[in-house]
Design a protein around this motif. Structure first.
Motif, PDB file in Angstrom:
ATOM      1  N   TYR A  17       0.853  -1.082   0.006  1.00  0.00           N
ATOM      2  CA  TYR A  17      -0.024  -0.091  -0.066  1.00  0.00           C
ATOM      3  C   TYR A  17       0.786   1.140   0.134  1.00  0.00           C
ATOM      4  N   GLU A  18       2.113   1.059   0.498  1.00  0.00           N
ATOM      5  CA  GLU A  18       3.052   2.231   0.724  1.00  0.00           C
ATOM      6  C   GLU A  18       3.343   2.470  -0.704  1.00  0.00           C
ATOM      7  N   ILE A  19       3.747   1.145  -1.376  1.00  0.00           N
ATOM      8  CA  ILE A  19       4.211   1.458  -2.903  1.00  0.00           C
ATOM      9  C   ILE A  19       3.347   2.268  -3.653  1.00  0.00           C
ATOM     10  N   ASP A  20       2.043   1.801  -3.541  1.00  0.00           N
ATOM     11  CA  ASP A  20       0.948   2.178  -4.329  1.00  0.00           C
ATOM     12  C   ASP A  20       0.602   3.546  -4.277  1.00  0.00           C
ATOM     13  N   PHE A  21       0.834   4.158  -2.859  1.00  0.00           N
ATOM     14  CA  PHE A  21       0.602   5.598  -2.549  1.00  0.00           C
ATOM     15  C   PHE A  21       1.628   6.299  -3.412  1.00  0.00           C
ATOM     16  N   ALA A  46     -14.252   1.446  -0.729  1.00  0.00           N
ATOM     17  CA  ALA A  46     -15.009   1.846   0.692  1.00  0.00           C
ATOM     18  C   ALA A  46     -13.955   2.066   1.505  1.00  0.00           C
ATOM     19  N   ALA A  47     -12.761   1.350   1.288  1.00  0.00           N
ATOM     20  CA  ALA A  47     -11.674   1.483   2.591  1.00  0.00           C
ATOM     21  C   ALA A  47     -10.585   2.485   2.078  1.00  0.00           C
ATOM     22  N   GLN A  48     -10.429   3.110   0.984  1.00  0.00           N
ATOM     23  CA  GLN A  48      -9.377   4.081   0.437  1.00  0.00           C
ATOM     24  C   GLN A  48      -9.058   4.925   1.571  1.00  0.00           C
ATOM     25  N   GLU A  49     -10.098   5.774   1.823  1.00  0.00           N
ATOM     26  CA  GLU A  49      -9.616   6.862   2.632  1.00  0.00           C
ATOM     27  C   GLU A  49      -9.136   6.472   4.049  1.00  0.00           C
ATOM     28  N   PHE A  50      -9.585   5.259   4.542  1.00  0.00           N
ATOM     29  CA  PHE A  50      -8.997   4.687   5.912  1.00  0.00           C
ATOM     30  C   PHE A  50      -7.431   4.349   5.382  1.00  0.00           C
ATOM     31  N   VAL A  51      -7.174   3.519   4.325  1.00  0.00           N
ATOM     32  CA  VAL A  51      -6.040   2.787   3.946  1.00  0.00           C
ATOM     33  C   VAL A  51      -4.986   4.141   3.797  1.00  0.00           C
ATOM     34  N   THR A  52      -5.326   5.218   2.932  1.00  0.00           N
ATOM     35  CA  THR A  52      -4.668   6.274   2.831  1.00  0.00           C
ATOM     36  C   THR A  52      -3.971   7.032   4.103  1.00  0.00           C
TER      37      THR A  52
END
Length: 227
Positions: A17-21, A46-52
């Motif tokens: 997820y960090e690499i994706d960011f 639905a989880a993008q805001e939380f993951v980011t």
């Protein structure tokens, strides 16, 4: 970039997820290919805001990013090196080490003169290291292949080179140790059923074939195998 070793407490590890960011901070066609090549999947909508929020919080805590006065995320020096290579890549080499159901992945990513290697650490994270030059890639990959195949029979190493000029046409190469300890190489051309040709190979042939794949984009049986 931070040098990586098994004893260094500052090993450079990024989650998927960090690499994706980091890829998302600069949207490029090369970056989109990188995302596909290393199999990154963005978080569900639905989880993008939380993951980011979790990703940026974690990166900030580790000193990898900071927030600018206008609210933009800025990568630190190390992150800039990684992100620049990932978003400007022009060649990718996927490496899959398989023994039975177990598999580990690694990826070598070239962006002009910059070379990064991403090695799967856990299911969702990668150790990131910088290789000194493109010339050293064949030897580094050969060392990985030979070490893995030398540890036991019925092991397989699959290589896949992809170029920016033909991202939908990857070039495959495969090495395998049979149950009787004989070594095989799977190479182009494909047969009528889309299966690689299979030939005998030895350790020297592994190095030669790996070099031809990385440097010339050639998947073929190497020279005569020593008897």
């Amino acid at each position: 970039m931070t040098e990586t070793s098994t004893t260094d407490e500052q090993v450079t590890i990024y989650t998927a997820y960090e690499i994706d960011f980091m890829l998302g901070l600069r949207d490029t066609e090369n970056g989109r290919i990188t995302r596909e090549q290393i199999g990154l999947r963005s978080a569900p909508e639905a989880a993008q805001e939380f993951v980011t929020a979790a990703v940026t919080s974690g990166l900030r805590a580790r000193g990898k990013v900071e927030r600018s006065e206008d609210g933009q995320w800025l990568l630190g020096e190390e992150g800039q090196v990684v992100a620049t290579a990932l978003t400007a890549a022009d060649r990718w080499l996927g490496i899959a080490l398989a023994e039975g159901e177990a598999m580990r992945m690694a990826f070598i990513i070239k962006a002009n003169e910059a070379i990064l290697m991403l090695t799967q650490d856990e299911l969702d994270s990668f150790v990131v290291t910088a290789l000194p030059s493109s010339d050293q890639v064949p030897a580094s990959v050969s060392d990985i292949v030979l070490a893995f195949l030398g540890e036991g029979n019925e092991r397989t190493v699959s290589l896949r080179r992809t170029d920016l000029s033909a991202p939908q046409d990857p070039i495959p190469l495969m090495f395998h140790v049979e149950a009787d300890s004989s070594w095989k190489i799977g190479h182009l051309p494909l047969d009528d059923e889309g299966i690689l040709q299979v030939s005998d190979v030895d350790a020297g042939g592994v190095a030669e074939a790996t070099q031809a794949l990385w440097e010339d984009g050639v998947s073929q049986v190497p020279g005569p195998v020593a008897s």
